[in-house]
Scaffold this active site. Structure first.
Site, PDB file in Angstrom:
ATOM      1  N   LEU A  77      16.406  91.289 -37.132  1.00 60.76           N
ATOM      2  CA  LEU A  77      15.030  91.427 -37.592  1.00 60.76           C
ATOM      3  C   LEU A  77      15.130  91.654 -39.087  1.00 60.76           C
ATOM      4  O   LEU A  77      15.713  92.642 -39.527  1.00 60.76           O
ATOM      5  CB  LEU A  77      14.319  92.594 -36.900  1.00 60.76           C
ATOM      6  CG  LEU A  77      12.809  92.730 -37.171  1.00 60.76           C
ATOM      7  CD1 LEU A  77      12.048  91.518 -36.633  1.00 60.76           C
ATOM      8  CD2 LEU A  77      12.255  94.006 -36.555  1.00 60.76           C
ATOM      9  N   ASP A  78      14.597  90.721 -39.885  1.00 62.86           N
ATOM     10  CA  ASP A  78      14.858  90.769 -41.323  1.00 62.86           C
ATOM     11  C   ASP A  78      14.273  92.016 -41.973  1.00 62.86           C
ATOM     12  O   ASP A  78      13.381  92.670 -41.435  1.00 62.86           O
ATOM     13  CB  ASP A  78      14.375  89.486 -42.006  1.00 62.86           C
ATOM     14  CG  ASP A  78      12.868  89.353 -42.004  1.00 62.86           C
ATOM     15  OD1 ASP A  78      12.215  90.076 -42.767  1.00 62.86           O
ATOM     16  OD2 ASP A  78      12.341  88.518 -41.245  1.00 62.86           O
ATOM     17  N   VAL A  79      14.798  92.324 -43.149  1.00 65.03           N
ATOM     18  CA  VAL A  79      14.500  93.595 -43.806  1.00 65.03           C
ATOM     19  C   VAL A  79      13.024  93.764 -44.139  1.00 65.03           C
ATOM     20  O   VAL A  79      12.509  94.892 -44.152  1.00 65.03           O
ATOM     21  CB  VAL A  79      15.381  93.750 -45.073  1.00 65.03           C
ATOM     22  CG1 VAL A  79      14.989  92.720 -46.128  1.00 65.03           C
ATOM     23  CG2 VAL A  79      15.323  95.170 -45.622  1.00 65.03           C
ATOM     24  N   THR A  80      12.313  92.672 -44.384  1.00 66.26           N
ATOM     25  CA  THR A  80      10.897  92.780 -44.736  1.00 66.26           C
ATOM     26  C   THR A  80       9.989  92.827 -43.512  1.00 66.26           C
ATOM     27  O   THR A  80       8.781  93.006 -43.651  1.00 66.26           O
ATOM     28  CB  THR A  80      10.473  91.595 -45.629  1.00 66.26           C
ATOM     29  OG1 THR A  80      10.788  90.366 -44.973  1.00 66.26           O
ATOM     30  CG2 THR A  80      11.190  91.648 -46.964  1.00 66.26           C
TER      31      THR A  80
END
Length: 240
Positions: free
Chosen positions: A102-105
């Site tokens: 799950l990407d950082v943003t």
């Protein structure tokens, strides 16, 4: 409960499962005084397992945790640049790692475990566990655009798998949409949204299989229930 010996050894930090298979082949492992064979099963709570002449340490009990990953936190167990990770938010001992990405943003539900078998079940494409998201996108997509999204869009020369896409509510200049995917290509939702001219402003994962984010606030976590675990391990048809 008996498990394959290499799995027991890996959980006891003797090495990766593949390395432990090689240790067994080399005759370096004994169970109850007899040289072990590859494919053998053992119960570490009832049998004596010896590796290179030393008793095997007690394997960690399996742990299964759900956490609400906040924006700006990495969905990894550790970061060599010292950035904050989901593991930093769960103050329990043991070797835990996040399942999937799950990407950082983005924010929302991340599962952590030390059960490699379940992690493989959840991430291998052939099992197709569904993941549900809510995305806040720029503009108001037409039904034609939503249908394109549902049918699939080409990314890196390969079409995305069919997805369930529906409008939750319209706001002044934005729309909240619901998406259910059964694949997890890197930054897939954000990339498809950009191609369709509706960039994502906010992305929240609210479900993985039968496990829902529920009322967890950013940074909060909990152990999975027995019912959730039973559904996860029963396969994707019962886990959706």
């Amino acid at each position: 409960m008996k498990e394959r010996l290499q799995k027991v050894m890996a959980r006891a930090s003797a090495g990766s499962r593949r390395a432990c298979e090689e240790f067994i082949r080399q005759g370096r492992v004994e169970v109850d005084g007899k040289t072990a064979t590859l494919g053998q099963k053992a119960d570490p709570s009832r049998q004596r397992i010896v590796f290179d002449g030393q008793p095997l340490s007690t394997p960690e009990p399996f742990m299964y945790i759900a956490i609400h990953k906040p924006r700006g936190v990495l969905a990894v167990s550790q970061d060599d640049r010292g950035r904050r990770t989901v593991r930093d938010l769960v103050p329990v001992k043991g070797h835990l790692y996040p399942v999937g990405r799950l990407d950082v943003t983005s924010e929302g539900l991340v599962l952590l475990t030390n059960d490699g078998g379940l992690a493989n079940l959840l991430t291998h494409p052939r099992y197709g566990y569904s993941k549900e998201y809510q995305a806040y996108i720029v503009g108001h997509p037409s039904e034609r655009t939503l249908e394109k999204w549902r049918r699939g869009v080409f990314l890196d020369g390969k079409k995305t798998a069919p997805a369930d896409v529906s409008v939750l509510r319209n706001e002044r200049d934005h729309t909240w949409i619901r998406l259910v995917l059964r694949e997890g290509r890197k930054r897939q939702i954000r990339r498809v949204a950009a191609i369709l001219h509706h960039p994502v402003q906010r992305l929240i994962r609210v479900r993985v299989g039968p496990v829902r984010l529920g009322n967890l606030k950013p940074g909060e976590w909990r152990h999975l229930s027995e019912n959730e675990l039973r559904k996860l391990k029963s396969g994707p048809q019962k886990a959706r």
